[in-house]
Design a protein around this motif. Sequence first.
Motif, short mmCIF file in Angstrom:
data_model
loop_
_atom_site.label_atom_id
_atom_site.label_comp_id
_atom_site.label_asym_id
_atom_site.label_seq_id
_atom_site.Cartn_x
_atom_site.Cartn_y
_atom_site.Cartn_z
N LEU A 151 0.75 -1.08 -0.03
CA LEU A 151 -0.01 -0.06 -0.09
C LEU A 151 0.92 1.28 0.12
CD1 LEU A 151 -2.97 -1.04 2.39
CD2 LEU A 151 -3.24 -0.20 -0.07
N ALA A 152 1.88 1.26 0.68
CA ALA A 152 2.71 2.50 1.08
C ALA A 152 3.69 2.50 -0.39
CB ALA A 152 3.71 2.31 1.99
N ALA A 153 3.93 1.39 -1.24
CA ALA A 153 4.58 1.55 -2.38
C ALA A 153 3.63 1.87 -3.41
CB ALA A 153 4.95 0.08 -2.70
N PHE A 154 2.46 1.55 -3.31
CA PHE A 154 1.49 2.01 -4.43
C PHE A 154 1.31 3.54 -4.29
CE2 PHE A 154 -0.69 -1.49 -6.73
CZ PHE A 154 0.25 -2.33 -6.73
N ALA A 155 1.07 3.93 -3.09
CA ALA A 155 0.76 5.32 -2.71
C ALA A 155 2.28 6.45 -3.36
CB ALA A 155 0.67 5.70 -1.29
N THR A 156 3.31 5.69 -3.13
CA THR A 156 4.83 6.41 -3.48
C THR A 156 4.62 6.43 -5.00
OG1 THR A 156 5.89 5.67 -1.43
CG2 THR A 156 7.10 6.29 -3.39
N ALA A 157 4.35 5.20 -5.75
CA ALA A 157 4.31 5.28 -7.30
C ALA A 157 3.23 6.17 -7.89
CB ALA A 157 3.96 3.69 -7.67
N ALA A 158 2.33 6.28 -6.99
CA ALA A 158 1.23 7.08 -7.59
C ALA A 158 1.87 8.90 -7.56
CB ALA A 158 -0.18 7.18 -6.85
N ASP A 159 2.89 9.07 -7.01
CA ASP A 159 3.06 10.59 -6.98
C ASP A 159 4.55 10.84 -7.77
OD1 ASP A 159 4.09 12.90 -6.27
OD2 ASP A 159 4.10 12.69 -4.16
N ALA A 160 4.16 11.21 -8.92
CA ALA A 160 5.40 11.23 -9.94
C ALA A 160 6.22 12.36 -9.71
CB ALA A 160 4.60 11.57 -11.45
N SER A 161 5.77 13.27 -8.87
CA SER A 161 6.82 14.25 -8.48
C SER A 161 7.72 13.75 -7.47
CB SER A 161 6.12 15.53 -7.70
OG SER A 161 5.43 15.20 -6.39
N GLN A 162 7.58 12.64 -6.87
CA GLN A 162 8.54 12.24 -5.75
C GLN A 162 9.11 10.65 -6.15
OE1 GLN A 162 9.16 13.85 -2.93
NE2 GLN A 162 7.94 15.48 -3.91
N SER A 163 8.80 10.16 -7.28
CA SER A 163 9.17 8.79 -7.60
C SER A 163 9.21 8.61 -9.00
CB SER A 163 8.32 7.70 -6.88
OG SER A 163 6.88 7.78 -7.59
N SER A 164 10.14 7.33 -9.52
CA SER A 164 10.01 6.98 -10.81
C SER A 164 9.55 5.56 -10.67
CB SER A 164 11.42 7.25 -11.61
OG SER A 164 11.27 6.87 -12.88
N LYS A 165 10.00 4.70 -11.26
CA LYS A 165 9.72 3.15 -10.99
C LYS A 165 10.04 2.65 -9.56
CE LYS A 165 8.56 0.87 -13.41
NZ LYS A 165 7.11 0.34 -13.68
N VAL A 166 8.78 2.11 -8.94
CA VAL A 166 8.64 1.73 -7.78
C VAL A 166 8.65 0.11 -7.75
CG1 VAL A 166 7.35 1.54 -5.68
CG2 VAL A 166 7.75 3.74 -6.70
N ALA A 167 9.63 -0.54 -7.02
CA ALA A 167 9.47 -2.11 -6.94
C ALA A 167 9.29 -2.59 -5.90
CB ALA A 167 10.84 -2.39 -7.47
N LEU A 168 8.47 -3.74 -5.81
CA LEU A 168 8.13 -4.32 -4.76
C LEU A 168 9.29 -5.73 -4.49
CD1 LEU A 168 4.33 -5.15 -4.82
CD2 LEU A 168 5.51 -3.46 -3.56
N ALA A 169 9.66 -6.03 -3.49
CA ALA A 169 10.76 -6.98 -2.95
C ALA A 169 9.98 -8.08 -2.20
CB ALA A 169 11.74 -6.74 -2.19
N PHE A 170 9.92 -9.24 -3.14
CA PHE A 170 9.44 -10.50 -2.44
C PHE A 170 10.39 -11.46 -1.80
CE2 PHE A 170 6.45 -8.89 -5.38
CZ PHE A 170 5.01 -9.22 -4.88
N ASP A 171 10.02 -12.55 -1.41
CA ASP A 171 11.06 -13.50 -0.63
C ASP A 171 12.53 -13.83 -1.36
OD1 ASP A 171 8.90 -13.50 1.16
OD2 ASP A 171 7.99 -15.62 0.85
N ALA A 172 12.35 -13.97 -2.66
CA ALA A 172 13.51 -14.39 -3.31
C ALA A 172 14.57 -13.41 -3.37
CB ALA A 172 13.11 -14.75 -4.72
N ALA A 173 14.02 -12.03 -2.84
CA ALA A 173 15.14 -11.04 -2.84
C ALA A 173 16.18 -11.16 -1.76
CB ALA A 173 14.45 -9.74 -3.12
#
Length: 344
Positions: free
Chosen positions: A322-344
């Motif tokens: 949810l925090a990742a999506f909120a950050t990704a929705a703000d183009a003034s503060q982010s570019s590509k936002v990635a989620l890290a899963f277990d394999a990372a």
Amino acid sequence: MTNLAVVAHAADDLRIEDIGEPAPDADEAVVAVAYGGVCGSDLHYWRHGAAGASILREPLVLGHELSGVVVRAAADGTGPAEGTLVAVHPLTPHGDGVTPWPAERPNLAPASTYLGSAMHLPHTQGGFASRVALPTRMLFPLPTGLDLQTAVLAEPAAVAWHAVERAGEVAGRRVAVIGSGPIGLLAVAVARHHGAAEVVATDLHALPRSLAAARGARVLDARDEDAIATLHADVVIESSGTVPGLASAIAAAGRGATVVMLGLQAAGGVTAPLATAITRELTLTGSFRFGDEFSSVLEALAGGLLDVEGIVTHVFPASDALAAFATAADASQSSKVALAFDAA
């Protein structure tokens, strides 16, 4: 073990939930997802319950920008072995039995499915989960030198690569990119890789302009209409998907230029300065997803031939989607936002 997934149920209803272990078909491998890139379509499902004409009618595991590790090879012996690092090509081309389409352009198959899409019912479940079962034809082993976090950019980079190549030859030419979100930044990188003499990029926000400049582009504020109108670009990539962006793309194009419409416009009629396009004899061409460019993109990423440094601005644990999506929705503060899963 739990298998946590990012699931859209309706507008403003995004949940992190256990979807159980995947049950692969014989031609499917189980992949432990390392990274998933948040795309604009994922944001639309979260915010609006739909992405264009694709409307949520059942819970949908989001995600189509994926990298990971094969943890169980396919039972039929096809595809990569256990332990192979892979990137995922999310398209399955299908015809509808009625509509003709060029067989050499699988991205145009009229009834295709795409991971994490609500276009069809049942929906095509995506890959934002700790473990997913995927057809082996979707799995591309990473070339030596390509890490899993960089590989999460392979799918959007292929979208940009396809768009630049839709313009034809760009070597030695001036290329303008309208909109410097993640796809626009990757279009800048691809244009430079393909030998553009100059790349000019526009955006409303300072952060994406700075990221475009870091890739060697000359940058303009998207509101500077006078400067855009004097670009006389040979090739224009419209990547904003907005009506003002399309108008800017036509204004930026020199006489006889090519405008590639990459950003997906809203359904229905769209206002555009077509008189200018006609009198300048512009070529307006669409660009949708990608076809067989995926391997070329992976090799370019592995060889450091595409400058993607800094395009991933944020990495969140999948549990903080949810925090990742909120950050990704703000183009003034982010570019590509990635989620890290277990394999990372």
